[in-house]
Scaffold this active site. Structure first.
Site, PDB file in Angstrom:
ATOM      1  N   GLU A   1       0.820  -1.205   0.000  1.00 27.39           N
ATOM      2  CA  GLU A   1       0.000   0.000   0.000  1.00 27.39           C
ATOM      3  C   GLU A   1       0.852   1.252   0.000  1.00 27.39           C
ATOM      4  O   GLU A   1       2.027   1.230   0.393  1.00 27.39           O
ATOM      5  CB  GLU A   1      -0.898  -0.012   1.223  1.00 27.39           C
ATOM      6  CG  GLU A   1      -0.097  -0.062   2.514  1.00 27.39           C
ATOM      7  CD  GLU A   1      -0.960  -0.338   3.735  1.00 27.39           C
ATOM      8  OE1 GLU A   1      -1.797  -1.247   3.666  1.00 27.39           O
ATOM      9  OE2 GLU A   1      -0.779   0.360   4.726  1.00 27.39           O
TER      10      GLU A   1
ATOM     11  N   CYS B   1       3.624   8.291   1.274  1.00 30.88           N
ATOM     12  CA  CYS B   1       4.202   7.282   2.158  1.00 30.88           C
ATOM     13  C   CYS B   1       4.218   5.991   1.346  1.00 30.88           C
ATOM     14  O   CYS B   1       3.177   5.538   0.869  1.00 30.88           O
ATOM     15  CB  CYS B   1       3.285   7.164   3.375  1.00 30.88           C
ATOM     16  SG  CYS B   1       3.699   5.805   4.465  1.00 30.88           S
TER      17      CYS B   1
ATOM     18  N   CYS C   1       6.923  -7.605   6.194  1.00 30.39           N
ATOM     19  CA  CYS C   1       8.097  -7.106   6.913  1.00 30.39           C
ATOM     20  C   CYS C   1       8.587  -8.205   7.841  1.00 30.39           C
ATOM     21  O   CYS C   1       7.784  -8.934   8.422  1.00 30.39           O
ATOM     22  CB  CYS C   1       7.725  -5.867   7.733  1.00 30.39           C
ATOM     23  SG  CYS C   1       9.144  -5.096   8.571  1.00 30.39           S
TER      24      CYS C   1
ATOM     25  N   CYS D   1       7.740  -6.302  14.846  1.00 32.67           N
ATOM     26  CA  CYS D   1       7.328  -5.407  15.939  1.00 32.67           C
ATOM     27  C   CYS D   1       5.882  -5.743  16.299  1.00 32.67           C
ATOM     28  O   CYS D   1       5.006  -5.732  15.432  1.00 32.67           O
ATOM     29  CB  CYS D   1       7.468  -3.944  15.514  1.00 32.67           C
ATOM     30  SG  CYS D   1       9.155  -3.538  14.993  1.00 32.67           S
TER      31      CYS D   1
ATOM     32  N   CYS E   1       2.695  -3.558  15.276  1.00 38.98           N
ATOM     33  CA  CYS E   1       2.558  -3.130  13.873  1.00 38.98           C
ATOM     34  C   CYS E   1       1.845  -4.208  13.075  1.00 38.98           C
ATOM     35  O   CYS E   1       2.207  -5.385  13.143  1.00 38.98           O
ATOM     36  CB  CYS E   1       3.941  -2.865  13.286  1.00 38.98           C
ATOM     37  SG  CYS E   1       3.941  -2.588  11.508  1.00 38.98           S
TER      38      CYS E   1
ATOM     39  N   SER F   1      12.848   4.424  14.528  1.00 42.98           N
ATOM     40  CA  SER F   1      11.701   3.965  15.309  1.00 42.98           C
ATOM     41  C   SER F   1      12.200   3.470  16.646  1.00 42.98           C
ATOM     42  O   SER F   1      12.536   2.300  16.802  1.00 42.98           O
ATOM     43  CB  SER F   1      10.963   2.853  14.549  1.00 42.98           C
ATOM     44  OG  SER F   1      10.464   3.377  13.344  1.00 42.98           O
ATOM     45  N   LEU F   2      12.253   4.348  17.611  1.00 43.88           N
ATOM     46  CA  LEU F   2      12.851   4.001  18.905  1.00 43.88           C
ATOM     47  C   LEU F   2      11.820   3.318  19.816  1.00 43.88           C
ATOM     48  O   LEU F   2      12.016   2.215  20.281  1.00 43.88           O
ATOM     49  CB  LEU F   2      13.438   5.251  19.570  1.00 43.88           C
ATOM     50  CG  LEU F   2      14.414   4.972  20.711  1.00 43.88           C
ATOM     51  CD1 LEU F   2      15.666   4.278  20.210  1.00 43.88           C
ATOM     52  CD2 LEU F   2      14.785   6.261  21.441  1.00 43.88           C
TER      53      LEU F   2
ATOM     54  N   ASN G   1      -1.904   3.322  16.771  1.00 42.50           N
ATOM     55  CA  ASN G   1      -3.097   2.936  16.037  1.00 42.50           C
ATOM     56  C   ASN G   1      -3.280   1.449  16.319  1.00 42.50           C
ATOM     57  O   ASN G   1      -2.571   0.622  15.752  1.00 42.50           O
ATOM     58  CB  ASN G   1      -2.856   3.188  14.542  1.00 42.50           C
ATOM     59  CG  ASN G   1      -4.109   3.060  13.732  1.00 42.50           C
ATOM     60  OD1 ASN G   1      -5.214   3.220  14.255  1.00 42.50           O
ATOM     61  ND2 ASN G   1      -3.956   2.772  12.458  1.00 42.50           N
TER      62      ASN G   1
ATOM     63  N   CYS H   1      -0.244   2.335   8.928  1.00 44.63           N
ATOM     64  CA  CYS H   1       0.611   1.221   9.309  1.00 44.63           C
ATOM     65  C   CYS H   1       0.139  -0.167   8.898  1.00 44.63           C
ATOM     66  O   CYS H   1      -0.111  -1.035   9.730  1.00 44.63           O
ATOM     67  CB  CYS H   1       0.819   1.215  10.821  1.00 44.63           C
ATOM     68  SG  CYS H   1       1.124   2.843  11.478  1.00 44.63           S
TER      69      CYS H   1
END
Ligand code: SAH
Length: 382
Positions: free
Chosen positions: A112, A125, A132, A136, A139, A244-245, A320, A363
Site C-alpha cells: 500500500e 508514504c 516485513c 514489531c 505493527c 523507530s525508537l 493505532n 501502518c
C-alpha cells in the site's frame, strides 16, 4: 511482557526466494536506459523521450506516449514498462486530503501507499517490502512476516503514480506537485538496502532521469539496522533518517522492536548521531505512544536525557491499535505530560497527526484488512 518475539536470523533475506518483477525503466539510471534502448535497435534519444513521459509528465501508460511511433512504442513498452502495480482499492478520507492505494504486485503480493495533502506540501508514504520481517508486535505489517523485497521500480512507481494523482489536482487545497516522500509504508527499507537506495536516486535525480525531489524531503524510517545506517551515512545522499525508537530502555525495546536484541539503544543512537553529524540532518525519533507500556513519566525523562543536546526531533505517534491488539493509544493527558517533559529537557517534540484512520490508513492495516477479506472469501467458498 514475558516471551520475546524472536528476531529473524538473517533480517534482510526473505524466507523464500520470491520473484522480483520484470525490469522496468525506473530500475535503471538514464545511461542504463540508453544502453537498453540501443540494444532494442532504437535510437538512444528514445530513452530520454520515454523517461520524460514517465518522470517528467508522470505518464505511466505507454499508449498515451503518442509521440513515439507505434512499433517503437510497443517494443519499448514491452521491455521497459511492464505493469508493476495493479490497483485493488483506492480510498480517500479527510475530505480528500488523504488517499490510500492498495496494490497487487505481479506475484499477488499486496502493498500500500498513501498520499497526504497539506496546505504547503504533498507527501507520499511508500512501501519498500511486501510484508516485513522485523516482527514489531504493535505493527500490523509486522504480524504477517516478510513476503519479499520490492524492486526499485516497484518502489518508485508508487511515488510516480501518486505524484500523478496530485498533479491532476485531486487533492484540493494542496500544491499540485509532490514534494515529500517517506519510507513509512510496509517493510523495513534498510533491509532492502540496495533497491531502496537506487529508488532514492531515482526520486532525487532531476527529470527526465528521475522525479527531481529534494533529498531533504525524503525520509527513510528504520527499526535501527546499525550497519545499514552507517552505510547510508557514507552514501553521497543526505536524506532524513527516522529511527523507530519506541522505548528508551533495552528491556522494553527488546520487546517492542525485537531487532533491539541485536543492536541496543545506545548502539543505535550512536549510529543515528553519526548519521546526523555526517549529513547535517536532524534525526527524527519515532515513538508510538502505547498506554501503560512506554508512556510513563520516567520513560519521558530517560528519553529526554538520551536526546538532550543532540540533533534530534521527537515525533510521537498515537498508537493505532491493530485488530485484536492488547494495546491501546495513550490517553491525551498522558501524551501531553510526555511532551511537556521532553520539551522541558530541551528536546524538540511534536505529536504526529493521525491521517487516514477511518480508511485503515495507518501502518499496514489496509493490506491486512484486504487479506482478511480474502481469507473470509476463501472460507466462505470452501
Ligand atoms: N520499518 C520501518 C518503516 C515502516 S513503519 C520502521 O519501523 O521505521 C513507519 C512507522 O510507523 C514506524 O515508526 C513504526 O514503528 C510505526 N508504526 C507501526 N505500527 C504502528 C501502529 N500500530 N501505531 C503507530 N505507529 C506504528
Amino acid at each position: 511482557m514475558t516471551s520475546l518475539p524472536l528476531i529473524p536470523a538473517v533480517p534482510d533475506k526473505p524466507a523464500r526466494r520470491a520473484a522480483l518483477p520484470q525490469q522496468h525503466l525506473a530500475d535503471l539510471d538514464l545511461a542504463g536506459r540508453q544502453a537498453l534502448v540501443a540494444e532494442l535497435g532504437e535510437p538512444a534519444f528514445r530513452a530520454k523521450q520515454i523517461s520524460n513521459h514517465y518522470f517528467g509528465r508522470l505518464v505511466r501508460d505507454p499508449q498515451l506516449m503518442t509521440d513515439l511511433p507505434a512499433a517503437a512504442r510497443e517494443r519499448l513498452a514491452e521491455r521497459l514498462m511492464p505493469r508493476l502495480l495493479t490497483a485493488v482499492r483506492e480510498l480517500t478520507c479527510d475530505d480528500g486530503a488523504t488517499r490510500k492505494a492498495l496494490w497487487r504486485l505481479h506475484d499477488g503480493s499486496l502493498v500500500e501507499s498513501v498520499l497526504m495533502g497539506y496546505e504547503d506540501r504533498v507527501t507520499v508514504c511508500i512501501s519498500s517490502q511486501a510484508g516485513c520481517g522485523m516482527a514489531c508486535p504493535f505493527c500490523a505489517t509486522g504480524q504477517a512476516g516478510l513476503t519479499r523485497n520490492l524492486s526499485t521500480a516497484e518502489i518508485v512507481d508508487q511515488a510516480v503514480y501518486l505524484a500523478g494523482v496530485a498533479a491532476s489536482g485531486a487533492v484540493a487545497g494542496s500544491p499540485a506537485r509532490l514534494s515529500h516522500v517517506v519510507f513509512m509504508g510496509m517493510g523495513e527499507p534498510l533491509a532492502n538496502y540496495s533497491r531502496v537506495v537506487a529508488a532514492i536516486r531515482r526520486l532525487v535525480a532531476p527529470a527526465p532521469e528521475g522525479l527531481g525531489l529534494s533529498q531533504r524531503h525524503i525520509t527513510v524510517s528504520t527499526v535501527g539496522l546499525v550497519p545499514a545506517i552507517r552505510r547510508l551515512a557514507s552514501e553521497d545522499l543526505s536524506v532524513t533518517l527516522a529511527l523507530s525508537l519506541h522505548a528508551p530502555d533495552d528491556e522494553l525495546r527488546d520487546e517492542l522492536v525485537p531487532v533491539n536484541q541485536r543492536w541496543k539503544v545506545a548502539e543505535v543512537l550512536d549510529a543515528a548521531w553519526d548519521y546526523a553529524a555526517r549529513t547535517g540532518r536532524r534525526v527524527s525519533i519515532e515513538y508510538a505512544m502505547i498506554k501503560d507500556v512506554n508512556d510513563q513519566p520516567w520513560r519521558a525523562d530517560l528519553l529526554g536525557r538520551l536526546l538532550a543536546g543532540k540533533l534530534a526531533h521527537v515525533n510521537l505517534i498515537p498508537l493505532n491499535p491493530t485488530p485484536g491488539s492488547r494495546w491501546d493509544a495513550s490517553p491525551k493527558p498522558v501524551e501531553r505530560e510526555f511532551v511537556r517533559r521532553l520539551r522541558a529537557a530541551g528536546v524538540s517534540t511534536t505529536v504526529r497527526d493521525t491521517r487516514g484512520r477511518e480508511i485503515d490508513g495507518a501502518c499496514g492495516q489496509l493490506a491486512a484488512a484486504e487479506d482478511s477479506d480474502i481469507d473470509r472469501a476463501a472460507a466462505a467458498s470452501a
